[in-house]
Design a protein around this motif. Structure first.
Motif, mmCIF file in Angstrom:
data_model
loop_
_atom_site.group_PDB
_atom_site.id
_atom_site.type_symbol
_atom_site.label_atom_id
_atom_site.label_comp_id
_atom_site.label_asym_id
_atom_site.label_seq_id
_atom_site.Cartn_x
_atom_site.Cartn_y
_atom_site.Cartn_z
ATOM 1 N N ILE A 44 0.871 -1.175 0.000
ATOM 2 C CA ILE A 44 0.000 0.000 0.000
ATOM 3 C C ILE A 44 0.904 1.219 0.000
ATOM 4 O O ILE A 44 1.798 1.331 0.830
ATOM 5 N N VAL A 45 0.690 2.130 -0.948
ATOM 6 C CA VAL A 45 1.416 3.396 -0.986
ATOM 7 C C VAL A 45 0.444 4.466 -0.499
ATOM 8 O O VAL A 45 -0.631 4.641 -1.072
ATOM 9 N N VAL A 46 0.841 5.150 0.576
ATOM 10 C CA VAL A 46 -0.036 6.123 1.225
ATOM 11 C C VAL A 46 0.627 7.490 1.197
ATOM 12 O O VAL A 46 1.818 7.619 1.483
ATOM 13 N N TYR A 56 -1.949 3.734 -4.135
ATOM 14 C CA TYR A 56 -1.691 2.487 -4.857
ATOM 15 C C TYR A 56 -1.876 1.308 -3.917
ATOM 16 O O TYR A 56 -1.477 1.372 -2.749
ATOM 17 N N THR A 57 -2.470 0.245 -4.428
ATOM 18 C CA THR A 57 -2.583 -0.991 -3.655
ATOM 19 C C THR A 57 -2.265 -2.179 -4.558
ATOM 20 O O THR A 57 -2.553 -2.162 -5.757
ATOM 21 N N TYR A 58 -1.653 -3.171 -3.965
ATOM 22 C CA TYR A 58 -1.378 -4.431 -4.666
ATOM 23 C C TYR A 58 -1.617 -5.557 -3.671
ATOM 24 O O TYR A 58 -0.999 -5.584 -2.610
ATOM 25 N N LEU A 59 -2.524 -6.452 -3.990
ATOM 26 C CA LEU A 59 -2.762 -7.625 -3.151
ATOM 27 C C LEU A 59 -1.929 -8.770 -3.690
ATOM 28 O O LEU A 59 -1.982 -9.083 -4.878
ATOM 29 N N GLU A 60 -1.146 -9.371 -2.808
ATOM 30 C CA GLU A 60 -0.227 -10.441 -3.204
ATOM 31 C C GLU A 60 -0.957 -11.590 -3.868
ATOM 32 O O GLU A 60 -2.035 -12.003 -3.444
ATOM 33 N N GLU A 61 -0.344 -12.108 -4.918
ATOM 34 C CA GLU A 61 -0.792 -13.336 -5.555
ATOM 35 C C GLU A 61 0.338 -14.337 -5.353
ATOM 36 O O GLU A 61 1.428 -14.153 -5.895
ATOM 37 N N SER A 64 3.583 -15.034 -7.587
ATOM 38 C CA SER A 64 3.784 -14.001 -8.602
ATOM 39 C C SER A 64 4.811 -12.985 -8.132
ATOM 40 O O SER A 64 4.896 -12.678 -6.946
ATOM 41 N N GLU A 65 5.561 -12.450 -9.099
ATOM 42 C CA GLU A 65 6.518 -11.400 -8.770
ATOM 43 C C GLU A 65 5.771 -10.103 -8.489
ATOM 44 O O GLU A 65 4.674 -9.876 -8.997
ATOM 45 N N LEU A 66 6.392 -9.257 -7.690
ATOM 46 C CA LEU A 66 5.807 -7.942 -7.425
ATOM 47 C C LEU A 66 5.889 -7.084 -8.680
ATOM 48 O O LEU A 66 6.887 -7.139 -9.396
ATOM 49 N N PRO A 67 4.868 -6.273 -8.945
ATOM 50 C CA PRO A 67 4.915 -5.357 -10.085
ATOM 51 C C PRO A 67 5.764 -4.125 -9.712
ATOM 52 O O PRO A 67 5.236 -3.045 -9.438
ATOM 53 N N LEU A 68 7.081 -4.307 -9.673
ATOM 54 C CA LEU A 68 7.976 -3.261 -9.188
ATOM 55 C C LEU A 68 7.844 -1.958 -9.962
ATOM 56 O O LEU A 68 7.902 -0.877 -9.380
ATOM 57 N N SER A 69 7.650 -2.040 -11.278
ATOM 58 C CA SER A 69 7.534 -0.805 -12.071
ATOM 59 C C SER A 69 6.273 -0.030 -11.681
ATOM 60 O O SER A 69 6.297 1.203 -11.616
ATOM 61 N N ASP A 70 5.177 -0.724 -11.392
ATOM 62 C CA ASP A 70 3.945 -0.051 -10.966
ATOM 63 C C ASP A 70 4.124 0.596 -9.593
ATOM 64 O O ASP A 70 3.673 1.727 -9.369
ATOM 65 N N ILE A 71 4.782 -0.119 -8.688
ATOM 66 C CA ILE A 71 5.006 0.419 -7.343
ATOM 67 C C ILE A 71 5.922 1.639 -7.420
ATOM 68 O O ILE A 71 5.659 2.668 -6.799
#
Length: 88
Positions: A44-46, A56-61, A64-71
């Motif tokens: 979570i980016v706050v 921004y939020t990303y729920l772990e799958e 799966s690799e983290l979407p580093l470019s999106d973060i």
């Protein structure tokens, strides 16, 4: 979590766990089988207070690799917005 509960997706789950193991090995990361395997995390980016707006939020799958470019993009956007407010 959906793959875990759906027996028709167990093959995909095994493949993603195997792929995750290969990624960890290539990065020289040790893992273990201890702990709660079903608990998932995320990112979570706050923004700054007092608004503390979630940008921004990303729920772990699992597997799966983290979407580093999106973060990174979300953090950079927030940084630019914060700098603009400070200049004003």
């Amino acid at each position: 979590m959906g793959k875990l509960l759906n027996p028709f997706k167990w093959g995909e789950l095994r493949a993603s766990i195997k792929e995750m193991g290969k990624r960890m090995e290539s990065k020289d990361i040790d893992g273990n089988l201890k702990g709660e395997g079903i608990v998932q995390g995320g990112v979570i980016v706050v923004g700054p207070s007092p608004a503390c707006k979630v940008t921004y939020t990303y729920l772990e799958e699992t597997g799966s690799e983290l979407p580093l470019s999106d973060i990174e993009a979300a953090v950079l956007q927030l940084t630019e917005q914060t700098k603009a407010v400070e200049r004003a």
